[in-house]
Design a protein around this motif. Sequence first.
Motif, PDB file in Angstrom:
ATOM      1  N   VAL A  79     -53.007 -20.872   2.593  1.00  0.00           N
ATOM      2  CA  VAL A  79     -53.028 -22.523   1.599  1.00  0.00           C
ATOM      3  C   VAL A  79     -53.456 -21.160   0.031  1.00  0.00           C
ATOM      4  CG1 VAL A  79     -54.171 -23.985   0.875  1.00  0.00           C
ATOM      5  CG2 VAL A  79     -52.917 -23.853   3.282  1.00  0.00           C
ATOM      6  N   PHE A  80     -52.979 -20.928  -0.636  1.00  0.00           N
ATOM      7  CA  PHE A  80     -53.295 -21.003  -2.454  1.00  0.00           C
ATOM      8  C   PHE A  80     -53.787 -22.197  -3.026  1.00  0.00           C
ATOM      9  CE2 PHE A  80     -52.498 -19.303  -6.455  1.00  0.00           C
ATOM     10  CZ  PHE A  80     -52.485 -18.340  -6.248  1.00  0.00           C
ATOM     11  N   VAL A  81     -55.110 -22.519  -3.317  1.00  0.00           N
ATOM     12  CA  VAL A  81     -55.354 -23.385  -4.217  1.00  0.00           C
ATOM     13  C   VAL A  81     -55.007 -23.243  -5.775  1.00  0.00           C
ATOM     14  CG1 VAL A  81     -56.533 -24.855  -4.455  1.00  0.00           C
ATOM     15  CG2 VAL A  81     -57.155 -23.593  -2.147  1.00  0.00           C
ATOM     16  N   VAL A  82     -54.892 -23.560  -6.235  1.00  0.00           N
ATOM     17  CA  VAL A  82     -54.121 -24.370  -7.923  1.00  0.00           C
ATOM     18  C   VAL A  82     -55.214 -25.229  -7.957  1.00  0.00           C
ATOM     19  CG1 VAL A  82     -52.728 -23.777  -9.806  1.00  0.00           C
ATOM     20  CG2 VAL A  82     -52.287 -22.889  -7.663  1.00  0.00           C
ATOM     21  N   MET A  83     -55.812 -25.227  -8.471  1.00  0.00           N
ATOM     22  CA  MET A  83     -57.036 -26.270  -9.877  1.00  0.00           C
ATOM     23  C   MET A  83     -57.036 -26.335 -11.387  1.00  0.00           C
ATOM     24  SD  MET A  83     -60.005 -24.919  -7.216  1.00  0.00           S
ATOM     25  CE  MET A  83     -59.702 -23.475  -7.664  1.00  0.00           C
ATOM     26  N   HIS A  84     -56.897 -27.370 -12.286  1.00  0.00           N
ATOM     27  CA  HIS A  84     -56.805 -27.579 -13.492  1.00  0.00           C
ATOM     28  C   HIS A  84     -57.668 -28.295 -13.415  1.00  0.00           C
ATOM     29  CE1 HIS A  84     -55.478 -29.176 -16.959  1.00  0.00           C
ATOM     30  NE2 HIS A  84     -55.655 -28.166 -17.463  1.00  0.00           N
ATOM     31  N   SER A  85     -58.498 -28.162 -14.414  1.00  0.00           N
ATOM     32  CA  SER A  85     -59.550 -29.110 -15.463  1.00  0.00           C
ATOM     33  C   SER A  85     -60.361 -29.824 -14.045  1.00  0.00           C
ATOM     34  CB  SER A  85     -58.971 -29.838 -15.925  1.00  0.00           C
ATOM     35  OG  SER A  85     -59.325 -30.987 -17.026  1.00  0.00           O
ATOM     36  N   TYR A  86     -60.901 -30.936 -14.028  1.00  0.00           N
ATOM     37  CA  TYR A  86     -61.500 -31.348 -13.120  1.00  0.00           C
ATOM     38  C   TYR A  86     -61.214 -31.588 -11.493  1.00  0.00           C
ATOM     39  CZ  TYR A  86     -62.574 -35.258  -9.618  1.00  0.00           C
ATOM     40  OH  TYR A  86     -63.438 -35.962  -8.963  1.00  0.00           O
ATOM     41  N   GLY A  87     -59.712 -30.827 -11.946  1.00  0.00           N
ATOM     42  CA  GLY A  87     -59.316 -30.224 -10.382  1.00  0.00           C
ATOM     43  C   GLY A  87     -60.540 -29.004 -10.158  1.00  0.00           C
ATOM     44  N   TYR A 118     -57.715 -20.915 -10.715  1.00  0.00           N
ATOM     45  CA  TYR A 118     -57.611 -21.942 -12.145  1.00  0.00           C
ATOM     46  C   TYR A 118     -57.779 -21.655 -12.764  1.00  0.00           C
ATOM     47  CZ  TYR A 118     -62.679 -22.401  -8.197  1.00  0.00           C
ATOM     48  OH  TYR A 118     -63.412 -22.241  -7.587  1.00  0.00           O
ATOM     49  N   PHE A 119     -57.413 -22.546 -13.357  1.00  0.00           N
ATOM     50  CA  PHE A 119     -57.075 -22.661 -14.994  1.00  0.00           C
ATOM     51  C   PHE A 119     -57.983 -23.911 -15.967  1.00  0.00           C
ATOM     52  CE2 PHE A 119     -53.238 -24.986 -13.031  1.00  0.00           C
ATOM     53  CZ  PHE A 119     -52.904 -26.388 -14.707  1.00  0.00           C
ATOM     54  N   ALA A 120     -57.855 -23.525 -16.861  1.00  0.00           N
ATOM     55  CA  ALA A 120     -58.766 -24.819 -17.822  1.00  0.00           C
ATOM     56  C   ALA A 120     -59.220 -25.317 -16.623  1.00  0.00           C
ATOM     57  CB  ALA A 120     -57.759 -25.352 -18.726  1.00  0.00           C
ATOM     58  N   ALA A 121     -60.119 -24.686 -15.765  1.00  0.00           N
ATOM     59  CA  ALA A 121     -60.939 -25.474 -14.821  1.00  0.00           C
ATOM     60  C   ALA A 121     -62.548 -25.396 -15.076  1.00  0.00           C
ATOM     61  CB  ALA A 121     -60.306 -25.716 -13.434  1.00  0.00           C
ATOM     62  N   PHE A 122     -63.218 -26.666 -14.838  1.00  0.00           N
ATOM     63  CA  PHE A 122     -64.336 -26.738 -14.690  1.00  0.00           C
ATOM     64  C   PHE A 122     -64.875 -26.357 -13.451  1.00  0.00           C
ATOM     65  CE2 PHE A 122     -63.303 -30.101 -17.345  1.00  0.00           C
ATOM     66  CZ  PHE A 122     -64.034 -29.902 -18.864  1.00  0.00           C
ATOM     67  N   ILE A 123     -65.987 -25.650 -13.206  1.00  0.00           N
ATOM     68  CA  ILE A 123     -66.890 -24.785 -12.469  1.00  0.00           C
ATOM     69  C   ILE A 123     -68.723 -25.147 -11.998  1.00  0.00           C
ATOM     70  CG2 ILE A 123     -66.803 -22.463 -10.614  1.00  0.00           C
ATOM     71  CD1 ILE A 123     -64.512 -22.121 -11.806  1.00  0.00           C
ATOM     72  N   LEU A 124     -69.056 -26.163 -10.879  1.00  0.00           N
ATOM     73  CA  LEU A 124     -70.735 -25.861 -11.501  1.00  0.00           C
ATOM     74  C   LEU A 124     -71.274 -25.439  -9.951  1.00  0.00           C
ATOM     75  CD1 LEU A 124     -70.092 -29.827 -13.180  1.00  0.00           C
ATOM     76  CD2 LEU A 124     -71.074 -27.504 -13.885  1.00  0.00           C
ATOM     77  N   PRO A 125     -72.662 -25.300 -10.253  1.00  0.00           N
ATOM     78  CA  PRO A 125     -72.968 -25.103  -9.196  1.00  0.00           C
ATOM     79  C   PRO A 125     -73.237 -26.185  -8.144  1.00  0.00           C
ATOM     80  CG  PRO A 125     -74.406 -24.630 -10.922  1.00  0.00           C
ATOM     81  CD  PRO A 125     -73.135 -25.281 -11.385  1.00  0.00           C
ATOM     82  N   THR A 126     -74.115 -25.736  -7.401  1.00  0.00           N
ATOM     83  CA  THR A 126     -74.258 -26.304  -5.789  1.00  0.00           C
ATOM     84  C   THR A 126     -75.758 -27.448  -6.571  1.00  0.00           C
ATOM     85  OG1 THR A 126     -75.406 -25.431  -4.214  1.00  0.00           O
ATOM     86  CG2 THR A 126     -73.710 -25.936  -4.166  1.00  0.00           C
ATOM     87  N   GLY A 127     -75.518 -28.521  -6.078  1.00  0.00           N
ATOM     88  CA  GLY A 127     -76.226 -29.056  -7.000  1.00  0.00           C
ATOM     89  C   GLY A 127     -75.861 -29.838  -8.591  1.00  0.00           C
TER      90      GLY A 127
END
Length: 257
Positions: A79-87, A118-127
């Motif tokens: 599986v190859f996961v593609v994620m945009h923005s909030y995704g 990821y493209f134009a995607a948000f990424i946050l750390p745990t917590g």
Amino acid sequence: MGSPTETPTIIMVQGSFQLPDAYYKLDDALRALGYPVVHPLLPSLTDEEKPGFATKSLTDDALAIRSEVQRLVEQGKKVFVVMHSYGGLVGTEAVTKDLSFDERQPAGLPGGVVHLFYFAAFILPTGQSVLDVFGESPNNDVKPDGRFTIKNAANILYHDLPDAEAQEWESKIINQSYAVQKTKMTNEAFGFVKSTYVVCENDRGPPPMYQEKFGEMAGSKIQKISSGHSPMLSHTAELTRMIDQVVKSVIETGAQV
């Protein structure tokens, strides 16, 4: 274990305030190249008229994605996961270590998540949650019933499309459950699955400098595209080529790059 050259299945994890229609051009372009594409619905964007809609959180969205990933992995699929923005938040939360190719392969198990894109995607750390890190965006239209949407979508999300097309997509903007803003991350998929991050250089949503920082935090290979926030619509062919190139690199190395 499956063939080393097996074509991965692409899971598309979409952004906020849109129907899956906004990704059909990209989904169809990838299918035309021979990739199976799965685009799961997110509970925080689905069945708005049903009671309980406003309680749907990022956790519910991540569980929906995880369920699809798990189904494919248990079938022995890569599986190859593609994620945009909030995704980006949803996919990062959804892909747990037990679903990763690198975790399954030594145990003699077939399938697994081979890469995060990821493209134009948000990424946050745990917590952390969106509100914890960014506060309330001035672009948000927050409603008193637990829903929110975006103001001026044509200008923020679709500004590099022809005016008529940007207005058409703006007319299709939908509400989302506000609970997604408050959900704290509990997982960091980028910590155990390698990733690529595409910075949208002309984005009027998450600033490109933030996008670079997100990619750096995730340890991603960073690429750039001269687009606004929605290259799946404005730069479909170029984004498709970028995804295809990364997938081919994954296949050539047998798993990840």
